[in-house]
Design an enzyme around this catalytic site. Structure first.
Site, short mmCIF file in Angstrom:
data_model
loop_
_atom_site.label_atom_id
_atom_site.label_comp_id
_atom_site.label_asym_id
_atom_site.label_seq_id
_atom_site.Cartn_x
_atom_site.Cartn_y
_atom_site.Cartn_z
N SER A 163 42.52 38.65 45.54
CA SER A 163 41.39 37.80 45.89
C SER A 163 41.45 37.46 47.37
O SER A 163 42.53 37.30 47.94
CB SER A 163 41.44 36.51 45.06
N LYS B 267 45.99 35.78 42.69
CA LYS B 267 45.20 36.63 41.79
C LYS B 267 45.65 38.09 41.81
O LYS B 267 46.00 38.65 42.83
CB LYS B 267 43.72 36.59 42.19
N GLU C 51 37.47 46.93 35.19
CA GLU C 51 36.14 46.32 35.24
C GLU C 51 35.10 47.29 35.76
O GLU C 51 33.96 47.31 35.29
CB GLU C 51 36.19 45.06 36.11
#
Length: 462
Positions: free
Chosen positions: A277, A283, A290
């Site tokens: 991130s 993160k 995805e």
């Protein structure tokens, strides 16, 4: 620049109209196939004496020169020449002069483009099949490592019954096996030559369609010239098969995304297939999973786009067919890359076996074991189901689990229960005892894996 079809026309299109009608920005992907189709066609014209030996050899020499320039990235395609066919023909004129015009004898751009797409899709579907097989192999290897790894099996995303993680992986192996079968069957329709159908009605020249089909390695020939130039079923079938394949990958990716979350912690994906991130230092995002999940939508879009193009087209060729290529190219690239990413992601995935097991020990996924135990003691299953349901409700109110209930309490419910129940309530026993054919029992899962390895070995030896 004079249009190669411009003899009938007096006016001149404006550049922006030419740009709207041109397809060269995307159909240049067919350049290799277009040259191969032209080489086969000119050899057939020589074979049937429609074209003289000297003219045919000049055209072949010119086409091979263009072929080499293409391989060296030395060709520049122009909108003025509209499409890949006229661009290649224009280059041929530059190489050998007016004799280049004889190449198009007994041929139309209609059967030419159809031939190009058959050749293109045949090559790339074979490559995709290999990548599906690679992913199936990776799944079998990962399953082999995790036969006795126990995880919660889910229905409605609720803990249902404990299962072997290998059993879960092998479910995707089976899906991908069907995907490969569909693609292999699709090849039967792809591997068919439209060359020689000309514009729509065939030709008056004494061509030999079998000769050109053999030159291009096609196993069959379209029996009807109208069908040959207007059929796009082979692309629709590929897009449909690809949509099902991507749906399977997307379902798996959804589970991977859940499994690597803090709440699950079942698996850890390699850093290679994750990103961070820009604002949250902690993160580790499963972005590749995805993206595959997201790209499934664009493959669906490619399918529905072509279905919509085709639904109102009269026979035979229509300019609408220009819209049949971009979705095909896009799907080939999307599916191919998604399969490669998926294979790498699964091969490098770390499995948190202990955490998976622990997640089956503080739940009620062993409730069916208790119901089956009572049924084996002679209590009708529906009655056993109700007894266990009430007991689960009582345990939830008390904050305990079925294995925490005392033997005295069990025997107060029914005296048929003995101390052997507790072993049967363990996750390992729950999995191990499910030895029905195709079930999650360790022996059954091992049989699945052994059979899969035999199939993969047999496929590899073909």
């Amino acid at each position: 620049m004079k249009k190669l079809w411009g003899g009938r026309f007096d006016g001149k299109n404006e550049d922006w109209i030419d740009a709207f009608g041109a397809s060269i920005s995307f159909d240049q992907a067919l350049a290799k196939q277009d040259i191969l189709g032209s080489l086969a066609h000119v050899k057939m014209l020589m074979h049937t004496k429609i074209l003289s030996q000297s003219d045919g050899e000049a055209i072949i020499t010119g086409l091979k020169t263009i072929q080499q320039k293409l391989a060296n990235n030395e060709l520049e395609f122009t909108i003025q020449n509209e499409d890949i066919h006229l661009n290649i023909e224009s280059y041929l004129h530059d190489e050998i002069g007016p004799v280049a015009g004889k190449l198009h004898t007994g041929r139309s751009r209609n059967d030419q483009v159809a031939t190009d797409m058959h050749l293109y899709l045949k090559e790339h579907v074979l490559e995709i099949i290999e990548k599906v097989r690679e992913l199936r192999t990776v799944l079998v290897e990962k399953a082999t490592e995790n036969i006795e790894t126990i995880m919660p099996g889910y229905t409605h995303l609720q803990h249902a019954q404990p299962i072997s993680f290998a059993h879960h992986l092998m479910a995707y192996y089976q899906m991908l096996t069907r995907d490969e079968q569909r693609l292999t069957e699709n090849l039967q329709r792809i591997d068919c030559s439209p060359l020689g159908a000309a514009a729509l009605a065939g030709t008056t020249f004494p061509i030999d369609r079998e000769f050109s089909a053999n030159e291009l390695g096609f196993s069959s020939i379209y029996a009807n010239s109208l069908d040959a130039v207007s059929d796009r079923d082979f692309i629709l079938e590929f897009l449909s098969n690809s949509s099902i394949l991507m749906m399977h990958l997307s379902r798996f990716c959804e589970e991977l995304i859940l499994w690597c979350s803090h709440e699950f912690q079942f698996v850890q994906l390699s850093d290679t297939f994750s990103t961070g991130s820009s604002i949250m230092p902690q993160k580790k995002n499963p972005d590749m999973a995805e993206l595959i999940r997201g790209k499934t939508g664009r493959v669906y879009g490619d399918l529905f786009g072509l279905l919509t193009v085709m639904k109102g087209l009269p026979l035979a060729y229509n300019k609408d067919f220009q819209e049949d290529k971009e979705g095909m190219f896009d799907t080939v690239e999307t599916v191919s890359k998604s399969l490669s990413i998926m294979s790498g992601m699964i091969a490098t995935m770390q499995v948190n076996q202990q955490h998976m097991l622990e997640s089956t020990e503080k739940d009620f996924s062993n409730a069916t074991e208790l119901a089956d135990y009572l049924a084996n003691k002679g209590i009708p299953f529906r009655e056993a189901h109700e007894i266990v349901g009430k007991l689960v409700f009582s345990c939830i109110q008390r904050g305990i689990y079925l294995q925490d209930v005392s033997l005295d309490e069990y025997q107060a419910i029914t005296p048929v229960i003995t101390s052997d129940l507790y072993e049967k309530l363990t996750s390992k026993a729950a999995v191990q005892n499910r030895h029905s054919l195709g079930g999650t029992g360790f022996e059954q899962v091992e049989k699945q894996i052994i059979n899969a390895k035999k199939i993969l070995q047999k496929e590899a030896s073909r």
